[in-house]
Design an enzyme around this catalytic site. Sequence first.
Site, short mmCIF file in Angstrom:
data_model
loop_
_atom_site.label_atom_id
_atom_site.label_comp_id
_atom_site.label_asym_id
_atom_site.label_seq_id
_atom_site.Cartn_x
_atom_site.Cartn_y
_atom_site.Cartn_z
N GLU A 129 0.82 -1.22 0.00
CA GLU A 129 0.00 0.00 0.00
C GLU A 129 0.85 1.26 0.00
O GLU A 129 0.35 2.35 0.26
CB GLU A 129 -0.95 0.00 1.20
CG GLU A 129 -1.96 -1.14 1.16
CD GLU A 129 -3.05 -1.02 2.24
OE1 GLU A 129 -3.12 0.02 2.92
OE2 GLU A 129 -3.81 -1.99 2.39
N LYS A 183 -15.86 -1.37 4.38
CA LYS A 183 -15.27 -1.72 3.07
C LYS A 183 -16.40 -2.23 2.18
O LYS A 183 -16.93 -3.32 2.43
CB LYS A 183 -14.24 -2.83 3.25
CG LYS A 183 -12.95 -2.42 3.96
CD LYS A 183 -12.15 -3.67 4.30
CE LYS A 183 -10.71 -3.36 4.67
NZ LYS A 183 -10.02 -4.55 5.23
#
Length: 429
Positions: free
Chosen positions: A205, A336
Amino acid sequence: MNTAIRSVLGRRIWDSRGRPTVEVEVELASGVRGRGIAPAGASRGSNEAIDLRDGGTTLGGWGVDRALASVNEPIAAALRGHDAMDQAGVDRELIELDGTKTKSRLGGNATIAASLAVLDAAAKACGLPLWRHLAGEAEVRLPLPQIQIFGGGAHAGRRIDIQDLLIMPLDATSFDQAMAMTAEVYRAAGERMHRMGRRMGVADEGGWWPAFASNEEAIETLAASIDDAGFRNGEVAIALDVAASEFGREGRYTLALEKREYDTEGWLKIVEGWIRRYPIVSVEDPVAEHDVEGMRAFTAIAGDRVQVIGDDYLVTDAERVRVAAAEAACNAVLIKPNQAGTVTETHEALQAARRVGWGTIVSARSGETEDVAIVHLAVGWNAGQLKVGSFARSERMAKWNEALRVEGELGPAARYAGRRALARTVGDE
Ligand code: PGA
Ligand code: ZN
């Protein structure tokens, strides 16, 4: 304007790990088009919507032909003629068509991309930015971000056990300032790693590769980097995503790096020690997803000082949020969309959390694309917090930059959520 869905098309595109993923394009009778893209997790909760993959050897088994077939056949047939303005109706159709709790038939990657594509088309049909389409006249805030500085766990070949070491610019006065503060810490951390002879690129990430001798050394280095960048007195604080499901099984927690094993109680003492020694204000998945007792115990000891976030444990599910709230396990939820599989179910999980006074953090996945819809959900739903990875790699920067554009559009009316976005019980005066 005719907002009936005319066609639904699935196509294979590629994510930030070079793996295939599902993109859906929806065209309305008016000719307006909307797009949705499925992200992909690497440290996934066992109860989240299924990320349907082809298996086998081609593309390492990550192929999405089956998910694309779901989009191009049953989903396209079912959604044709539906009004794109009726998101709840479209999502109900997807849920019924699939018929399983975890979207295992159609694939959660197929359903979330389709659901997001319809949402995008609806916003475009109204001529509105997605965040405004979602918010209507309701108040919005620019979210308090969680930005990863070191990436570990499943995002860095398990080089360290903790998954995310993040910062939260609590005392910024705007999102723009929050980003500038983040840039200073990210750079300071990189320079510190360089001086230690340990700068080795970045993890999945975009956080610095965690070349540390212990998990605590990673936290210590982050605290020192915040200091190096000139921030004092908690104006930039630390958040951890322990992602403990990755190294906790049946009440045993095994730190591979330290070669130490703990029971839940012993493990929680370790995490609690970190909270005492470092400026930590938020801890995600401190114990494994099935360790409900551990979640309750941690929330009881630390929930008044830190935000306790359920990710793998709650998997963006409204019912799970309600149960966890009743049991006082956690005081915040990670949101999410692809864990739920539709926009409507995602929003329901967020609302369930808000009703019980929890913090809500809209989150991307470790496998991402240039798609920025997540930012619009965070602003439009006034979630208060946003987590999209680090401060490098364009699939991450695209999202931070989009939030800056929204802030710009709001002009003098823009408000930054800041530390007030943390769960209600945390640090109450
Ligand atoms: P994932 O993890 O996207 O790799 O599943 C992110 C998180 O645990 O928050
Ligand atoms: Zn997590």
